[in-house]
Scaffold this motif. Sequence first.
Motif, short mmCIF file in Angstrom:
data_model
loop_
_atom_site.label_atom_id
_atom_site.label_comp_id
_atom_site.label_asym_id
_atom_site.label_seq_id
_atom_site.Cartn_x
_atom_site.Cartn_y
_atom_site.Cartn_z
N VAL A 1 -60.68 35.73 19.03
CA VAL A 1 -59.30 35.37 19.37
C VAL A 1 -58.88 34.18 18.52
CG1 VAL A 1 -57.80 34.50 21.17
CG2 VAL A 1 -59.51 36.25 21.71
N PHE B 1 -57.02 40.06 19.81
CA PHE B 1 -56.87 40.54 21.18
C PHE B 1 -55.66 41.45 21.22
CE2 PHE B 1 -53.20 37.99 22.54
CZ PHE B 1 -53.18 37.00 21.57
N ASP C 1 -50.77 42.59 25.97
CA ASP C 1 -51.29 42.44 27.33
C ASP C 1 -51.16 41.03 27.91
OD1 ASP C 1 -54.11 44.76 27.03
OD2 ASP C 1 -51.96 45.07 27.39
N TYR C 2 -50.87 40.06 27.07
CA TYR C 2 -50.94 38.68 27.54
C TYR C 2 -49.65 37.91 27.30
CZ TYR C 2 -55.86 39.88 27.45
OH TYR C 2 -57.05 40.49 27.66
N ILE D 1 -52.93 31.22 25.05
CA ILE D 1 -52.88 32.53 25.69
C ILE D 1 -53.11 32.38 27.19
CG2 ILE D 1 -53.98 34.80 25.85
CD1 ILE D 1 -54.93 34.35 22.96
N ARG E 1 -53.97 34.76 30.33
CA ARG E 1 -54.47 36.10 30.56
C ARG E 1 -54.11 36.66 31.94
NH1 ARG E 1 -60.58 36.39 28.46
NH2 ARG E 1 -60.89 34.77 30.03
N TYR F 1 -54.49 28.49 30.96
CA TYR F 1 -54.60 29.09 29.64
C TYR F 1 -56.04 29.11 29.14
CZ TYR F 1 -49.57 29.39 29.29
OH TYR F 1 -48.26 29.73 29.50
N ALA F 2 -56.38 30.23 28.48
CA ALA F 2 -57.77 30.44 28.09
C ALA F 2 -58.05 30.06 26.65
CB ALA F 2 -58.13 31.90 28.31
N TYR F 3 -57.14 30.31 25.75
CA TYR F 3 -57.38 30.07 24.34
C TYR F 3 -56.22 29.26 23.77
CZ TYR F 3 -60.74 33.85 24.83
OH TYR F 3 -61.79 34.63 25.25
#
Length: 124
Positions: A2, A27, A31-32, A98, A100, A111-113
């Motif tokens: 990612v 990714f 979807d996000y 991002i 998810r 946020y994940a990334y």
Amino acid sequence: DVQLQASGGGLVQAGGSLRLSCVASGFNFDDYSIGWFRQAPGKEREGVSCISVSDDRIAYVDSVKGRFTVSRDVNKRTVYLQMDSLKPEDTAVYYCAIFRGVGVTLVAKDYAYWGQGTQVTVSS
């Protein structure tokens, strides 16, 4: 892997405009949600805007409503932040990230990334 690549920052006078870009890879873009955050020296990271790529739901922090516009180009896997009527208090490093989950959020811990930041400086 990612990856998020933010760009478009710079130095601008108050009242001017900039457009930030966030190019995503690694990714399923559809979807996000993608969020924009900013962090000024000595301050906490602040959520600025978020767009749900799947259904175009959008959120803005109150301080930028009417001045900033978030959009996305699915074909280019890019999310934009158009910033108009810039003020000195908009000066910060801007990041894209991002989310998810479902919908939109301006909470950084959701946020994940995160991409690397791009500096925005607004002179008075």
